[in-house]
Design a protein around this motif. Structure first.
Motif, mmCIF file in Angstrom:
data_model
loop_
_atom_site.group_PDB
_atom_site.id
_atom_site.type_symbol
_atom_site.label_atom_id
_atom_site.label_comp_id
_atom_site.label_asym_id
_atom_site.label_seq_id
_atom_site.Cartn_x
_atom_site.Cartn_y
_atom_site.Cartn_z
ATOM 1 N N HIS A 46 40.817 40.562 38.155
ATOM 2 C CA HIS A 46 41.333 39.087 38.016
ATOM 3 C C HIS A 46 41.054 38.392 39.275
ATOM 4 O O HIS A 46 40.566 37.148 39.270
ATOM 5 N N PHE A 50 38.929 34.932 38.973
ATOM 6 C CA PHE A 50 39.598 33.660 38.962
ATOM 7 C C PHE A 50 40.010 33.094 40.479
ATOM 8 O O PHE A 50 40.605 32.059 40.379
ATOM 9 N N GLU A 51 39.940 33.917 41.513
ATOM 10 C CA GLU A 51 40.556 33.758 42.689
ATOM 11 C C GLU A 51 39.644 33.711 43.837
ATOM 12 O O GLU A 51 39.585 32.771 44.844
ATOM 13 N N THR A 75 44.479 30.022 32.094
ATOM 14 C CA THR A 75 45.515 29.408 32.506
ATOM 15 C C THR A 75 46.421 30.158 33.446
ATOM 16 O O THR A 75 46.198 31.344 33.552
ATOM 17 N N THR A 76 47.257 29.420 34.404
ATOM 18 C CA THR A 76 48.081 30.258 35.422
ATOM 19 C C THR A 76 49.263 30.619 34.457
ATOM 20 O O THR A 76 49.806 31.767 34.970
ATOM 21 N N GLU A 78 49.050 32.470 31.577
ATOM 22 C CA GLU A 78 48.502 33.731 30.965
ATOM 23 C C GLU A 78 48.813 34.809 31.831
ATOM 24 O O GLU A 78 48.517 34.772 33.275
ATOM 25 N N GLU A 79 49.361 35.841 31.162
ATOM 26 C CA GLU A 79 49.741 37.171 31.944
ATOM 27 C C GLU A 79 48.423 38.041 32.366
ATOM 28 O O GLU A 79 48.285 38.414 33.504
#
Length: 138
Positions: A46, A50-51, A75-76, A78-79
């Protein structure tokens, strides 16, 4: 179709066995799970997708490629967006291009070999230049 080394990294990410901090720490290859790119304490799939600040430009390209392939952008809300993307066949091309443009999930030994090769190439280039100057060809 993707080159074997790229497909391998992709499937390692999908299976959770990629050469990233969290996994390498879990199998006791590394003392901790620190991200090589930005030094955050836990390098996960993750985080890398994404970060991580190291891959922000490549991530922007990933998002554009996902839109081109009509895959919903993460999207933020989403888990588990990495699971959705890695499980969605339409996202494969964009993810492979992202991996090709980064060193995400490349084994550390491979990164060290690339750095050593670049260092040797630089040294050879300098020696060739010095020789050309000595012989009047430069």
């Amino acid at each position: 179709m993707a080159p074997k080394h790229l497909a391998s990294r992709y499937f390692q990410l999908k299976s959770g066995h990629a050469a990233i901090g969290a996994y390498l720490h879990w199998i006791r290859v590394q003392e901790d799970a620190t991200c090589e790119g930005c030094s955050i304490s836990r390098e996960t799939t993750h985080h890398l997708l994404f970060e991580c600040r190291e891959w922000r430009h490549q991530r922007n390209r990933l998002y554009k490629d996902l839109e081109t392939d009509r895959v919903m952008r993460p999207t933020t809300a989403e888990e588990y967006p990495q699971g959705r993307l890695l499980g969605e066949p339409e996202a494969t091309r964009a993810l492979l291009q992202f991996l090709a443009s980064t060193s995400v999930a490349l084994p550390r030994a491979h990164l060290q070999q690339m750095a050593e090769r670049a260092r040797r190439d630089d040294e050879w280039g300098l020696e060739a230049l010095e020789e050309a100057v000595r012989t009047g060809e430069g």
